[in-house]
Design a protein around this motif. Structure first.
Motif, PDB file in Angstrom:
ATOM      1  N   ARG A 196     -17.334   3.887   7.749  1.00  0.00           N
ATOM      2  CA  ARG A 196     -18.345   4.299   8.343  1.00  0.00           C
ATOM      3  C   ARG A 196     -18.065   5.275   9.650  1.00  0.00           C
ATOM      4  O   ARG A 196     -18.602   6.539   9.400  1.00  0.00           O
ATOM      5  N   ASP A 197     -16.292   5.099  10.386  1.00  0.00           N
ATOM      6  CA  ASP A 197     -16.264   6.069  10.885  1.00  0.00           C
ATOM      7  C   ASP A 197     -15.637   7.300  10.657  1.00  0.00           C
ATOM      8  O   ASP A 197     -14.959   8.090  11.528  1.00  0.00           O
ATOM      9  N   GLY A 198     -15.161   7.327   8.996  1.00  0.00           N
ATOM     10  CA  GLY A 198     -14.139   8.571   8.766  1.00  0.00           C
ATOM     11  C   GLY A 198     -12.264   8.110   9.042  1.00  0.00           C
ATOM     12  O   GLY A 198     -11.852   9.419   9.443  1.00  0.00           O
ATOM     13  N   TYR A 199     -12.045   7.651   9.256  1.00  0.00           N
ATOM     14  CA  TYR A 199     -10.332   6.729   9.572  1.00  0.00           C
ATOM     15  C   TYR A 199     -10.604   7.151   8.030  1.00  0.00           C
ATOM     16  O   TYR A 199     -10.287   5.993   7.437  1.00  0.00           O
ATOM     17  N   GLN A 200      -8.955   7.886   7.509  1.00  0.00           N
ATOM     18  CA  GLN A 200      -8.636   8.280   7.178  1.00  0.00           C
ATOM     19  C   GLN A 200      -7.209   7.792   6.281  1.00  0.00           C
ATOM     20  O   GLN A 200      -6.214   7.182   7.743  1.00  0.00           O
ATOM     21  N   PRO A 201      -6.415   7.436   5.181  1.00  0.00           N
ATOM     22  CA  PRO A 201      -5.807   7.197   4.968  1.00  0.00           C
ATOM     23  C   PRO A 201      -4.310   7.514   6.003  1.00  0.00           C
ATOM     24  O   PRO A 201      -4.469   9.055   5.918  1.00  0.00           O
ATOM     25  N   GLU A 202      -3.159   6.663   5.904  1.00  0.00           N
ATOM     26  CA  GLU A 202      -1.933   7.896   6.889  1.00  0.00           C
ATOM     27  C   GLU A 202      -1.265   7.995   5.202  1.00  0.00           C
ATOM     28  O   GLU A 202      -0.370   8.935   5.615  1.00  0.00           O
ATOM     29  N   ASN A 203      -1.337   7.809   3.845  1.00  0.00           N
ATOM     30  CA  ASN A 203      -0.449   8.728   3.521  1.00  0.00           C
ATOM     31  C   ASN A 203      -1.730   8.833   1.655  1.00  0.00           C
ATOM     32  O   ASN A 203      -2.462   8.264   1.954  1.00  0.00           O
ATOM     33  N   ASP A 204      -1.002   9.776   1.109  1.00  0.00           N
ATOM     34  CA  ASP A 204      -2.333  10.006   0.353  1.00  0.00           C
ATOM     35  C   ASP A 204      -1.620   9.899  -1.580  1.00  0.00           C
ATOM     36  O   ASP A 204      -2.505  10.216  -2.111  1.00  0.00           O
ATOM     37  N   ARG A 205      -1.107   8.572  -1.229  1.00  0.00           N
ATOM     38  CA  ARG A 205      -0.767   8.164  -2.698  1.00  0.00           C
ATOM     39  C   ARG A 205       0.349   6.254  -2.159  1.00  0.00           C
ATOM     40  O   ARG A 205       0.555   5.780  -1.232  1.00  0.00           O
ATOM     41  N   LEU A 206       0.307   6.423  -3.424  1.00  0.00           N
ATOM     42  CA  LEU A 206       1.361   4.438  -3.398  1.00  0.00           C
ATOM     43  C   LEU A 206       2.632   4.716  -2.874  1.00  0.00           C
ATOM     44  O   LEU A 206       2.977   6.100  -2.937  1.00  0.00           O
ATOM     45  N   PRO A 207       2.875   4.065  -2.224  1.00  0.00           N
ATOM     46  CA  PRO A 207       4.319   4.198  -1.375  1.00  0.00           C
ATOM     47  C   PRO A 207       5.186   4.004  -2.863  1.00  0.00           C
ATOM     48  O   PRO A 207       5.012   3.135  -4.293  1.00  0.00           O
ATOM     49  N   THR A 208       6.455   4.733  -2.730  1.00  0.00           N
ATOM     50  CA  THR A 208       7.507   4.686  -3.443  1.00  0.00           C
ATOM     51  C   THR A 208       8.191   2.986  -3.680  1.00  0.00           C
ATOM     52  O   THR A 208       8.377   2.860  -2.604  1.00  0.00           O
ATOM     53  N   LEU A 209       9.166   2.831  -4.730  1.00  0.00           N
ATOM     54  CA  LEU A 209      10.165   1.776  -4.883  1.00  0.00           C
ATOM     55  C   LEU A 209      11.142   2.715  -3.307  1.00  0.00           C
ATOM     56  O   LEU A 209      11.447   1.083  -2.635  1.00  0.00           O
ATOM     57  N   ALA A 210      11.910   3.079  -3.484  1.00  0.00           N
ATOM     58  CA  ALA A 210      12.302   3.939  -2.766  1.00  0.00           C
ATOM     59  C   ALA A 210      12.361   4.133  -1.006  1.00  0.00           C
ATOM     60  O   ALA A 210      13.131   3.788  -0.218  1.00  0.00           O
ATOM     61  N   GLU A 211      10.884   4.736  -1.062  1.00  0.00           N
ATOM     62  CA  GLU A 211      10.258   4.684   0.394  1.00  0.00           C
ATOM     63  C   GLU A 211      10.365   2.988   1.232  1.00  0.00           C
ATOM     64  O   GLU A 211      10.612   3.143   2.176  1.00  0.00           O
ATOM     65  N   VAL A 212       9.970   2.277   0.827  1.00  0.00           N
ATOM     66  CA  VAL A 212       9.637   1.236   1.010  1.00  0.00           C
ATOM     67  C   VAL A 212      11.160   0.664   1.262  1.00  0.00           C
ATOM     68  O   VAL A 212      11.150   0.186   2.699  1.00  0.00           O
ATOM     69  N   GLY A 213      12.420   0.872   0.488  1.00  0.00           N
ATOM     70  CA  GLY A 213      13.125  -0.071   0.530  1.00  0.00           C
ATOM     71  C   GLY A 213      14.084   0.832   1.898  1.00  0.00           C
ATOM     72  O   GLY A 213      14.743   0.268   2.176  1.00  0.00           O
TER      73      GLY A 213
END
Length: 428
Positions: A196-213
């Protein structure tokens, strides 16, 4: 009648722009000046002092200090980074991450006010800096902590089980499913607000395992922090108030010797900011002691409970009416006080009406805790708005979708008791 006038006076003073602490204090103290009151004037001062004589209240200043130290020690930025990686692909990703962090971090103090203060101090400004409305930021941080009113180890459920002679083990198991369903409904409501208020995602894709690790490794000590607190409280190594002291010491060690981001200058700034926050919040809590005493001395909770429970016989209707009554009182009186006051009154009656006391306990704890996060005089609401410097009007408007999610979840809990009772019935 007199209690209604006292409440009206408090609301009028708040609407006129008087600071909340003084509005509540003046309205409550004026009760002792009425000719029909047979209590000495000094009782008002005694109730203010009595409100400070609470060992669990030590958690409030300790966890406020903790929030400021975590920001300076680099703990907050690492937790926010990990949560953003995990949920940043969703619309309103940073807001969604605060709900996950609230579930993980909240409840460690045993005080809804302390939890609200800690969450606002840790996560508030990062959200505002990302463009989130201050009112919405305050609302989601305050209401997000509601999840821990149901998830074990909930100190409110322990108190309810002790006073109502209800199995605490069954209460803990019963709270698991409602707790995670509440997290889900709040995330859905947050997605709606973000869209409703236009708050956008911080990332444009799902995280990879490497990024989570990578983020897990970078934030290892930050992730370990809530684990130490929850395990310590759950297994009795320290009380919630002692947990606050442990948490402050932990943040100092991590900040000075592990992350090496905390300096003496930053620590001094954190202490100064904490003194300002503590002074404001404790003044509200202390003056609300007089206000709460007037409500209980006039037997408002007992009178409403007795009338409601004798006039209604249908269990479902009874539970809905009692829920409305609990929600209303939760805006006026702190949740722990309500549990201590009403559990011995309500549990025998709802049990006689055919309502399982475990089922009622989860509904009761959710509502009395939520009441402190809502207008007109919810202490958690005042605390968060004070820290974030947002208006109560803005907070109230922005909380409507989140409040709707909470009330929808409570409605489901009432209409479908198996949401609460499924796990305890199968495991115990």
């Amino acid at each position: 009648m007199i209690s209604s006038l006292i409440l009206a006076a408090a609301l009028i003073l708040i609407a006129a722009g008087m600071p909340v602490a003084f509005a509540i204090g003046i309205a409550g103290a004026s009760y002792f000046l009425l000719p029909s009151t047979f209590l000495p004037d000094s009782t008002a001062v005694q109730r203010i002092v009595a409100a400070s004589q609470s060992f669990p209240l030590l958690a409030v200043p300790l966890f406020i200090l903790l929030g400021n130290l975590m920001n300076s020690a680099g703990i907050t930025s690492r937790l926010v980074g990990l949560a953003t990686t995990l949920t940043g692909w969703m619309r309103g990703g940073l807001a969604q991450s605060t709900l996950v962090l609230s579930t993980l971090m909240g409840g460690v103090s045993g005080s809804a006010v302390a939890d609200a203060a800690m969450q606002a101090r840790i996560l508030g400004e990062p959200m505002v800096e990302k463009g989130y409305n201050r009112g919405f930021t305050g609302a989601i941080l305050a209401i997000g902590g509601l999840i821990t009113a149901t998830l074990p180890p909930s100190l409110g459920l322990i108190l309810y089980g002790y006073l109502g002679e209800v199995s605490i083990g069954r209460l803990f198991i019963a709270g698991i499913m409602p707790g995670f369903l509440l997290l889900t409904t709040l995330m859905i409501a947050t997605w709606y607000v973000a869209r409703r208020d236009g708050y956008q995602p911080e990332n444009d894709r799902l995280p990879t395992l490497a990024e989570v690790g990578r983020d897990v490794k970078d934030g290892f000590w930050a992730i370990l922090f809530p684990v130490w607190l929850l395990v310590g409280i759950r297994f009795g190594f320290f009380t919630p108030s002692e947990a606050g002291a442990f948490a402050v010491a932990y943040a100092l060690v991590v900040g000075f010797f592990i992350h090496r981001e905390l300096t003496l200058a930053k620590m001094l700034d954190a202490l100064v900011q904490s003194l300002r926050d503590i002074g404001m919040i404790m003044l509200i809590i202390l003056f609300s002691g007089t206000f709460g005493f007037v409500i209980t001395f006039e037997r408002v909770p007992q009178s409403i409970a007795e009338f409601t429970l004798t006039a209604i016989t249908n269990p479902t209707v009874l539970l809905f009416v009692v829920s409305g009554f609990l929600l209303f009182l939760g805006t006026l009186v702190e949740a722990t006080v309500l549990v201590m006051l009403l559990t011995p009154i309500l549990v025998p009656v709802v049990t006689a009406a055919g309502i399982d006391p475990v089922h009622f306990g989860l509904v009761m704890m959710t509502l009395v805790t939520f009441g402190g996060m809502t207008p007109p005089v919810g202490v958690s609401m005042f605390t968060v708005c004070g820290i974030l410097r947002c208006s109560y009007r803005d907070y109230t408007i922005q909380m409507v979708p989140l409040a709707g999610a909470v009330l929808a979840m409570v409605t489901l809990m009432i209409l479908f008791p198996q949401i609460v009772m499924f796990l305890p019935n199968h495991l115990m």
